[in-house]
Design a protein around this motif. Structure first.
Motif, PDB file in Angstrom:
ATOM      1  N   MET A 143      14.273  25.152 -33.006  1.00  0.00           N
ATOM      2  CA  MET A 143      15.387  25.376 -33.943  1.00  0.00           C
ATOM      3  C   MET A 143      14.911  26.124 -35.171  1.00  0.00           C
TER       4      MET A 143
ATOM      5  N   GLY B 131      13.839  23.900 -37.858  1.00  0.00           N
ATOM      6  CA  GLY B 131      12.827  22.920 -37.469  1.00  0.00           C
ATOM      7  C   GLY B 131      13.215  21.525 -37.913  1.00  0.00           C
TER       8      GLY B 131
ATOM      9  N   VAL C 165      17.860  18.380 -34.927  1.00  0.00           N
ATOM     10  CA  VAL C 165      17.773  18.658 -33.500  1.00  0.00           C
ATOM     11  C   VAL C 165      18.829  17.858 -32.762  1.00  0.00           C
ATOM     12  N   HIS C 166      18.527  17.603 -31.532  1.00  0.00           N
ATOM     13  CA  HIS C 166      19.427  16.983 -30.592  1.00  0.00           C
ATOM     14  C   HIS C 166      19.699  15.519 -30.951  1.00  0.00           C
TER      15      HIS C 166
ATOM     16  N   GLY D 153       6.343  10.746 -34.910  1.00  0.00           N
ATOM     17  CA  GLY D 153       7.549  11.541 -35.090  1.00  0.00           C
ATOM     18  C   GLY D 153       8.226  11.970 -33.811  1.00  0.00           C
ATOM     19  N   ALA D 154       8.049  11.195 -32.732  1.00  0.00           N
ATOM     20  CA  ALA D 154       8.664  11.556 -31.454  1.00  0.00           C
ATOM     21  C   ALA D 154       9.964  10.783 -31.273  1.00  0.00           C
ATOM     22  N   PRO D 155      10.909  11.346 -30.492  1.00  0.00           N
ATOM     23  CA  PRO D 155      12.156  10.617 -30.238  1.00  0.00           C
ATOM     24  C   PRO D 155      11.966   9.480 -29.243  1.00  0.00           C
TER      25      PRO D 155
ATOM     26  N   LEU E  46       3.751  15.018 -28.115  1.00  0.00           N
ATOM     27  CA  LEU E  46       4.997  14.806 -28.862  1.00  0.00           C
ATOM     28  C   LEU E  46       4.783  14.549 -30.350  1.00  0.00           C
ATOM     29  N   ARG E  47       3.743  15.105 -30.896  1.00  0.00           N
ATOM     30  CA  ARG E  47       3.544  14.913 -32.332  1.00  0.00           C
ATOM     31  C   ARG E  47       4.424  15.893 -33.109  1.00  0.00           C
ATOM     32  N   ALA E  48       5.094  15.363 -34.148  1.00  0.00           N
ATOM     33  CA  ALA E  48       6.000  16.201 -34.937  1.00  0.00           C
ATOM     34  C   ALA E  48       5.221  17.300 -35.648  1.00  0.00           C
ATOM     35  N   LYS E  49       5.937  18.308 -36.068  1.00  0.00           N
ATOM     36  CA  LYS E  49       5.291  19.429 -36.749  1.00  0.00           C
ATOM     37  C   LYS E  49       4.470  18.910 -37.926  1.00  0.00           C
ATOM     38  N   GLY E  50       3.225  19.314 -38.006  1.00  0.00           N
ATOM     39  CA  GLY E  50       2.378  18.896 -39.117  1.00  0.00           C
ATOM     40  C   GLY E  50       1.574  17.647 -38.817  1.00  0.00           C
ATOM     41  N   MET E  51       1.971  16.895 -37.772  1.00  0.00           N
ATOM     42  CA  MET E  51       1.214  15.692 -37.423  1.00  0.00           C
ATOM     43  C   MET E  51       0.042  16.097 -36.534  1.00  0.00           C
TER      44      MET E  51
ATOM     45  N   THR F 131      13.810  15.784 -36.527  1.00  0.00           N
ATOM     46  CA  THR F 131      12.394  15.601 -36.246  1.00  0.00           C
ATOM     47  C   THR F 131      11.679  15.772 -37.571  1.00  0.00           C
TER      48      THR F 131
ATOM     49  N   SER G 147       6.453  19.196 -25.345  1.00  0.00           N
ATOM     50  CA  SER G 147       6.878  18.321 -24.254  1.00  0.00           C
ATOM     51  C   SER G 147       8.043  18.930 -23.497  1.00  0.00           C
TER      52      SER G 147
ATOM     53  N   GLY H  80      15.224  23.012 -26.245  1.00  0.00           N
ATOM     54  CA  GLY H  80      14.999  24.162 -27.104  1.00  0.00           C
ATOM     55  C   GLY H  80      14.501  23.794 -28.478  1.00  0.00           C
ATOM     56  N   ILE H  81      13.793  22.638 -28.574  1.00  0.00           N
ATOM     57  CA  ILE H  81      13.330  22.247 -29.902  1.00  0.00           C
ATOM     58  C   ILE H  81      11.818  22.179 -29.930  1.00  0.00           C
TER      59      ILE H  81
ATOM     60  N   ALA I 143       9.889  22.054 -33.100  1.00  0.00           N
ATOM     61  CA  ALA I 143       9.855  20.911 -34.004  1.00  0.00           C
ATOM     62  C   ALA I 143       8.589  20.086 -33.814  1.00  0.00           C
ATOM     63  N   TYR I 144       7.766  20.444 -32.827  1.00  0.00           N
ATOM     64  CA  TYR I 144       6.578  19.649 -32.537  1.00  0.00           C
ATOM     65  C   TYR I 144       5.309  20.480 -32.650  1.00  0.00           C
ATOM     66  N   GLU I 145       4.233  19.765 -32.824  1.00  0.00           N
ATOM     67  CA  GLU I 145       2.931  20.404 -32.747  1.00  0.00           C
ATOM     68  C   GLU I 145       2.714  20.903 -31.321  1.00  0.00           C
TER      69      GLU I 145
END
Ligand code: HEM
Ligand code: CU
Lengths: 577, 103, 251
Positions: free
Chosen positions: A1, A4, A7-8, A107-109, A194-199, A546, C2, C9-10, C13-15
């Protein structure tokens, strides 16, 4: 996105069964694991109570169970050990807390494979039911201890519990292996992917590191136990001779020939030693997290902590032979195993020093979770110091199979890990249930439990050195152990008190779940991601977002920051250490 | 089935090569063993070396590990190889048992 | 990144994934890692028994070795067809993917049939898990042989079912059930395969549940990870074959 950010949004499933029974939500599965372990720990504790009572009043007729015969004692022992090790220490810290908080903290769903996660829990559940079934079949539960040493475990006519009971025991363990493998590969994939951005890996809280390394240990260890269990089942039911040499039972020559009981010991302990780290590592993670949070200080030596966890995990695979010094092994292997075992002391000491370094000059808040974290360190040190003694073949030979070992492993693996779970419970309860647990009763529970466990397990070291054997049901008649009866009586009273005190915990837990004061989203003023989301967290953890991580996990007492802590998601413009 | 974007696409040819080499190595193993060219211990060593080469080919080409990133290659392979080597310590005992005369 | 993230499409948002690939593939690799230790432990148990029993029998004559060599050829060729199937799937050519998977399944089934014949022969000669006609002093011979090859055969069978489901989805279920019924009817009642064939039934039930829960189309990624599993089964045989057969050849 593009942003960032948003999201969903996952819709939460409707209907009781999809929501609470066959749920795919890692949070529900985490709680399922937790309550399974809670049930198991009470069963296990009840069995230990019976054992302790039997030890000092061997002929007493107890309510519910009647008089405990020597073989009943061995059944209780086996089931106590198995339930505690597999269904408490492996289940609650990893399956319970790990499941609930690993995805949120990175930071994962959800977990990477939610269906597998659900299967893993239900498989564990089946394993537990199969194990308990062993109590109710003809002959009762097996006698071979949680280590299931052959040939006792491999012969169906070696004792009353060695019939169907032992088959159920092995089957249960095999099912548990499969469940743990599913869990482990899920944890690893989630952490990798599944680590969030920056993690980044080096910004993960130490709890996540501990769960991650624990999962790797599980992945590599449980597969071996699975094979060992299959072979044991074949020995028992198809007449193969993997573990059984030519033996005579009750004057009757058995059909087996040429097998080796040592093979079982090797395979079992190849799993067994990593297993004790599977039990303790998550506790170490929780202790690190809490010591930093409640001292309002960054963890001392974050990188050293990470490398120490890795080193412990790595060395943990090379030391299984220290359980077999007495079984007879090549002296060269014994030497190597002894050396490696002592080497594990190094990363363990690094962790301990770092915990103390974190406390040093901290502005410590002595709330219940913190008390338990400190208790964990205390028990870890007390239990750990006897480790290097047992690591030396010369010392291990007289001490092995005495109460000394029982004292050692209960302190370091049993109660220390349980303290990690208590710490985790008191700490994360507000996030899980949206309410606070009662502080006063939490403290009362802590002090009784701490004093109680020391009173139970410290004297056992002395008993062991005085020669009291382990896994013996009746020794009150033995002349050379007479003078130990008063001490044993003391231990039993301490055990009764400690076990009684656990009801304070359970009542506090359930009462607070419904009646405790409402908690804010971040009651402990902590920095990690679980405290940035709502309480309890929404179905997808962050309500359609996220998080973006800008800081390390332990930014406390940051000079010049608006608050005394900087959350991991605070804007990057906030300066940290 | 639906299409997903994939990155690398290597030639088909190499797979036929690998397959051929694997078959030849197998044939060599069979001939060596059937003719009993070496003493048993030496034979075991030779067969194991050939098998390791074969599995390296399978892992590297058929399972594409060759094309994965370095972190994955190393972590996966080191973990499993290390564990398997460690189990080798069992053998010290197996050899001892012969001399102990345990039946 | 993942799968979930990619599908929605996200991924941004993740590393990026530490292993640079999609989750399912990592999951399969991790499973294979632990499975290789499961097999490793079995192989070590076998070798342990063999070392400590110097009179280990060496009964495999020309016919057995020839049979086992053909089986090895089958597995190796099945790996080739599998990898060609994966390649076709990557190109998006699912007609060919299917054909290659069928070829793989045929080779796999041939392996199972040949192996079953071999087992029946040995059993006919009087070999059981606890005794064998060649070395009465070494009962482990039968035990280790049946355990190792049985475990491997189980893996091959699961692999064939897995591939069938990936290639045909629901349409594979009747095929599987028919196979089960046929084998059950042709094998004599005292044959081990009369009982073992129920693995197919269990497999059909499990496959049905999975297809019911996740009735989705399988894409190139699914073909690829099925391929990983298949190659691994092939790889394990590369150790069982020399250790169990070639080290026990009769001259
Ligand atoms: C209330 C606390 C506990 C008490 C009073 C207690 C008591 C005992 C006793 C009396 C034995 C038998 C010693 C012998 O005769 O050899 C034993 C064995 C054992 N306990 Fe506990 N225990 C407690 C908690 C735990 C916990 C938390 C664990 C988790 C690791 C644990 C794990 C074991 C194991 C693994 C054995 C060895 C079983 C065997 O020899 O196969 N115990 N315990
Ligand atoms: Cu150990």
């Amino acid at each position: 996105m593009a942003t960032g950010e948003v999201v969903h949004v996952h819709a939460a499933p409707q209907g009781f069964i999809r929501k609470y029974i066959f749920s795919l939500d890692h949070k529900v599965i985490g709680l399922q694991y937790y309550f399974l372990a809670l049930t198991a720990v009470f069963v296990g504790m009840f069995l230990s109570l019976l054992m302790r009572v039997h030890m000092i009043w061997p002929t007493a007729v107890l309510p519910l169970v009647g008089e405990i015969k020597p073989e009943t004692y061995l059944s209780l022992l086996t089931m106590h050990g198995t339930i505690m090790v597999f269904f408490v220490l492996t289940t609650a810290p990893q399956g319970g807390f790990g499941n609930y908080f690993l995805p949120i903290q990175i930071g994962a769903p959800d977990m990477a494979f939610p269906v597998l996660n659900m299967l893993s829990f239900w498989t564990t559940f089946v394993a537990f039911v199969v194990l308990l079934a062993a109590f109710f079949v003809t002959g009762g539960a097996p006698l071979h201890g949680w280590t299931g040493y052959a040939p006792l475990s491999a012969l169906t006519n070696a004792g009353p519990g060695q019939q169907l009971g032992a088959d159920l025991w092995i089957t249960s363990i095999a099912i548990f292996c499969i469940a743990s493998l599913m869990g482990a590969l899920n944890f690893i994939t989630t952490t990798l992917d599944l680590r969030a951005k920056g993690m980044t890996m080096m910004r993960m809280p130490l709890t996540c590191w501990a769960w991650f390394i624990t999962a790797i240990l599980g992945l590599l260890a449980f597969g071996v136990l699975l094979s060992a269990g299959i072979l044991l089942l074949l020995d028992r039911n198809l007449g193969t001779s993997f573990y059984v040499p030519l033996v005579v039972v009750n004057g009757q020559i058995m059909g087996h020939k040429g097998g080796s009981p040592l093979l079982w010991q090797h395979l079992f302990w190849f799993f067994g030693h990593p297993e004790v780290y599977i039990a303790i590592l998550p506790g170490m993670g929780v202790a690190s997290q809490l010591l930093s949070t409640f001292s309002r200080k960054p963890i001392f030596g974050y990188k050293a902590m990470v490398y120490a966890i890795m080193a412990i995990g790595f060395l943990g695979f090379m030391v299984w032979g220290h359980h077999m010094f007495m079984s007879g092994m090549s002296p060269y292997s014994a030497f190597a195993f002894s050396l490696m075992t002592m080497a594990i002391g190094v990363p363990s000491a690094i962790k301990t020093f770092n915990w103390l370094g974190t406390l040093h000059k901290g502005r410590i808040r002595f709330q219940t979770p913190m008390l338990y974290a400190i208790g964990f360190v205390s028990l870890f040190v007390s239990g750990g110091l006897s480790g290097p003694f047992l690591a030396q073949p010369v010392l291990d030979i007289p001490l092995h199979d005495t109460a000394f070992v029982v004292g050692h492993f209960h302190l370091i693996m049993g109660v220390a890990a349980i303290f990690g779970m208590f710490a985790g419970t008191y700490y994360w309860f507000p996030k899980m249930f949206g309410r606070m647990m009662n502080e006063t009763w939490g403290r009362v529970h802590f002090f009784i439990t701490l004093a109680g466990t020391y009173c139970i397990f410290m004297p056992m070291h002395y008993l062991g050195m005085a020669g009291q054997p382990r896994r013996y049901s009746q020794f009150t008649e033995l002349a050379y152990l007479q003078h130990l009866i008063p001490l044993n009586t003391f231990i039993t009273y301490a055990a009764i008190l400690t076990i009684g005190a656990q009801f304070i915990f359970v009542i506090n837990l359930f009462w607070s779940m419904f009646k405790g004061p409402k908690s804010s989203d971040n009651p402990w003023e902590a920095t990690t991601l679980e405290w940035t989301t709502a309480t309890p967290p929404p179905h997808d953890n962050f309500g359609g977002r996220t998080p973006v991580v800008n800081h390390g996990p332990y930014e406390y007492s940051v000079p010049g920051a608006p608050r005394d802590f900087v959350m991991q998601t605070d804007p990057a413009s906030v300066r940290t250490h | 089935m639906h299409h997903v974007a994939t990155t690398h696409d290597e030639g088909k040819g190499q797979y036929f090569w690998v397959w051929g080499v694997l078959l030849i190595l197998t044939a060599v193993e069979v001939v060596l063993a059937y003719r009993q060219v070496f003493q048993p211990v030496r034979m075991l060593e030779v067969l194991m070396v050939l098998s390791i080469i074969k599995s390296a080919l399978i892992i590297g080409y058929f399972m594409h590990l060759k094309y994965e990133i370095a972190a994955m290659k190393w972590v996966m392979m080191v973990a499993v190889v290390a564990c398997l080597c460690l189990m080798g310590i069992f053998f010290a005992d197996a050899f001892r048992i012969i001399h102990l005369g345990v039946q | 990144m993942s799968d979930v993230a990619v599908q929605h499409g996200i991924a941004g948002a993740y590393e990026p994934s530490l292993f640079g690939t999609y989750s399912k593939k990592i999951g399969m690799w991790l499973f294979l890692l632990s499975d290789s230790l499961t097999f490793g432990a079995l192989l070590f148990a076998y070798s342990y028994g063999r070392i400590s029993n110097p009179d280990w029998p060496t009964p495999f004559g020309k016919a057995s070795i020839a049979n086992a060599t053909i089986m090895t050829g089958c597995l190796l060729s099945s790996s080739l067809t599998m990898v060609l199937g994966v390649l076709a799937a990557r190109r998006g050519d699912f007609r060919w993917t299917r054909w290659w998977i069928f070829a793989t399944m045929v080779f796999g089934s041939a392996f199972i049939v040949l192996h079953a014949k071999e087992w029946s022969g040995l059993i006919g000669e009087g070999m059981t898990p606890f005794k064998n006609p060649w070395a009465p002093n070494v009962p482990q011979f039968g035990g280790t042989f049946f355990t190792l090859t049985g475990m491997h055969m189980l893996h091959v069978t699961i692999g064939v079912i897995y591939l069938g489901v990936v290639a045909l989805r629901k349409k594979f279920l009747p095929v599987l059930l028919a196979l089960w019924l046929i084998v059950w009817l042709v094998t004599p009642a005292d044959s081990i395969f009369h009982i073992a064939v129920h693995v197919l039934l269990v497999g059909a039930v499990v496959a049905a549940v999975i297809l019911f829960l996740k009735p989705k189309d399988y894409d190139a990624h699914d073909v690829e990870i099925a391929g990983l599993y298949w190659h691994f089964v092939d790889l394990v045989w590369m150790f069982i074959f020399p250790l169990v057969y070639l080290m026990s050849t009769r001259v």
